[in-house]
Design an enzyme around this catalytic site. Sequence first.
Site, mmCIF file in Angstrom:
data_model
loop_
_atom_site.group_PDB
_atom_site.id
_atom_site.type_symbol
_atom_site.label_atom_id
_atom_site.label_comp_id
_atom_site.label_asym_id
_atom_site.label_seq_id
_atom_site.Cartn_x
_atom_site.Cartn_y
_atom_site.Cartn_z
ATOM 1 N N GLU A 302 -1.487 0.465 1.552
ATOM 2 C CA GLU A 302 -0.989 1.611 2.317
ATOM 3 C C GLU A 302 -2.102 2.199 3.200
ATOM 4 O O GLU A 302 -1.839 2.758 4.259
ATOM 5 C CB GLU A 302 -0.483 2.686 1.333
ATOM 6 C CG GLU A 302 0.805 3.353 1.780
ATOM 7 C CD GLU A 302 1.456 4.168 0.671
ATOM 8 O OE1 GLU A 302 2.468 3.720 0.129
ATOM 9 O OE2 GLU A 302 0.932 5.253 0.335
ATOM 10 N N HIS A 331 -2.229 -20.061 -15.712
ATOM 11 C CA HIS A 331 -1.147 -21.016 -15.990
ATOM 12 C C HIS A 331 0.030 -20.774 -15.059
ATOM 13 O O HIS A 331 1.158 -21.143 -15.372
ATOM 14 C CB HIS A 331 -0.740 -20.895 -17.456
ATOM 15 C CG HIS A 331 -1.884 -21.175 -18.378
ATOM 16 N ND1 HIS A 331 -2.152 -22.437 -18.870
ATOM 17 C CD2 HIS A 331 -2.872 -20.365 -18.836
ATOM 18 C CE1 HIS A 331 -3.255 -22.381 -19.626
ATOM 19 N NE2 HIS A 331 -3.707 -21.142 -19.616
ATOM 20 N N LYS A 445 11.527 6.406 4.122
ATOM 21 C CA LYS A 445 12.023 7.635 3.468
ATOM 22 C C LYS A 445 13.091 8.266 4.357
ATOM 23 O O LYS A 445 14.147 8.689 3.889
ATOM 24 C CB LYS A 445 10.884 8.649 3.289
ATOM 25 C CG LYS A 445 9.956 8.396 2.111
ATOM 26 C CD LYS A 445 9.032 9.608 1.911
ATOM 27 C CE LYS A 445 8.049 9.421 0.769
ATOM 28 N NZ LYS A 445 7.198 10.567 0.501
HETATM 29 O O1 PA5 Z 1 0.262 7.663 -1.301
HETATM 30 C C1 PA5 Z 1 1.185 8.313 -0.866
HETATM 31 O O2 PA5 Z 1 1.000 9.275 -0.107
HETATM 32 C C2 PA5 Z 1 2.609 7.984 -1.242
HETATM 33 O O3 PA5 Z 1 2.719 6.861 -2.030
HETATM 34 C C3 PA5 Z 1 3.198 9.168 -2.012
HETATM 35 O O4 PA5 Z 1 2.419 9.399 -3.164
HETATM 36 C C4 PA5 Z 1 4.637 8.887 -2.420
HETATM 37 O O5 PA5 Z 1 5.388 8.543 -1.299
HETATM 38 C C5 PA5 Z 1 5.239 10.111 -3.095
HETATM 39 O O6 PA5 Z 1 5.172 11.236 -2.263
HETATM 40 P P1 PA5 Z 1 5.303 12.687 -2.863
HETATM 41 O O7 PA5 Z 1 4.089 12.958 -3.674
HETATM 42 O O8 PA5 Z 1 5.404 13.609 -1.680
HETATM 43 O O9 PA5 Z 1 6.549 12.704 -3.697
#
Ligand code: PA5
Length: 475
Positions: A302, A331, A445
Amino acid sequence: MRLTEETRKTLRIRVDYTNMTDKYLGEKGISQKTLDTHKAIARKAHAYVSENRGKDELFMGWTELPYNQDEVVADILATAKEIRRKFEYFVVLGIGGSALGPSMAFSALCHLHYNDLPKSKRRGPKFFVEDNVDPVRMKELLDVIDVKKTCFNVISKSGATSETMTQYLVVADLLKKAGCNVKEHLVFTTDQSRGNLVKISKELGGVKSFVLGDGVGGRFSELSPVGLLPAAVCGIDIKLLLKGAAYMDKLCRTPDFKKNPALVSATLQFIAMKEGKNIGVMMPYSDNLRYVSDWYAQLWAESLGKNVTLSGEACNVGQTPVKALGVTDQHSQVQLYTEGPFDKVVTFLSVGSYKEKSPIPHGCENIPDVGFLGGHTMEELIQAENKATAFALTKAGRMNYTVTLPEVNEFTIGELLYYFELQTAYAGAMLNIDTYNQPGVEAGKKATFALLGKPGYESQRAALDGASPDPNYIV
Ligand code: PA5
């Protein structure tokens, strides 16, 4: 554990990158000359991270988490004690950065069959992290917990993530129907003021809440209350976790990449990516470390998977993280790693001393294939297989390096987390991208909001309906 400078040194994580170099990989390896030409970019990345550390506006608040949480830690420890006293189950509701860290720390630092242990042998309530919204999973969780005896830690920075908020709606309804005082069964971990959980807390008359600071994004939040509360509930020493992170921070203050473990790894990965190694395999030789790969996969993917540079030029960068487990995947996947395309870097996570040795009894001496194992330990076996796999990959010209934890404990896990976070920050700076945003996640989202009829997303809904599958292409 009493931490002296000596114990810190003994617990220091080591990065061995011998098997990335041409000395061992021949022409497939990275030459000294290539390393030397990257010294300048490594220094620049180090300077960028050092100069901007702690800046909330750049989402770099995570760098200071080992130092600025004394009051929060005291509050977390007191809350965790209460939770342990009052509840038999503790369920984290969250996804992405709000779930992967808690799962990873639990799996690394608690008994591998923690929930199956009798209460007297557990350090806290039974522990679950529910990230997915698979309806079967939710239903079947409810088969094994009793909501009247459960504390739900809702973790969401925005309080607007459909998965987490759906789970919240389900459990709030169940708690109400069970006649519980709903707020007494909840702990929120969320944004200071903007998140929807702040509003919900007010409506419920004040839910115990912890703050996820503005400058700390989900995937960099494990050392904040996001990770610290669940860890403390399970009896993990969170102060030691933070001390380990601070120690790694100290080791990485030098801009000399040969002395800075996170910087050398970032530089090697950066060079490897430029040479077309688009896949990064993480292979811990430890069941306790298995979910480090999941946590790291989000952090690395990410943060680095971006299509525009900070200067606004189009790019498509990043490295696809692949999760493997030693020895299990020897394996399964190692055949591909050894003989398939030259498109991977394998990161081994090794353990110097396992908390159990598990001697292998003598037996079957008349069967040579089996008899030779007797008298060794399972620790020797797993370490030998780790070394042998690294050797085999190297012989086949495959880039790999090894990160060794002298042992798995709170201090070394704190070091490891901070090491990977810094490595990611350095690599992002080298790639000249925004390491801390995630527009690709946001897009998905928003499309979900549109499909489920959230007001304000009508035009996106129309576009999505227009994009329905073409029956001509369905077989
Ligand atoms: O790393 C990130 O920013 C995302 O993976 C968020 O943690 C995830 O989308 C959840 O978002 P939120 O904490 O607003 O529920």
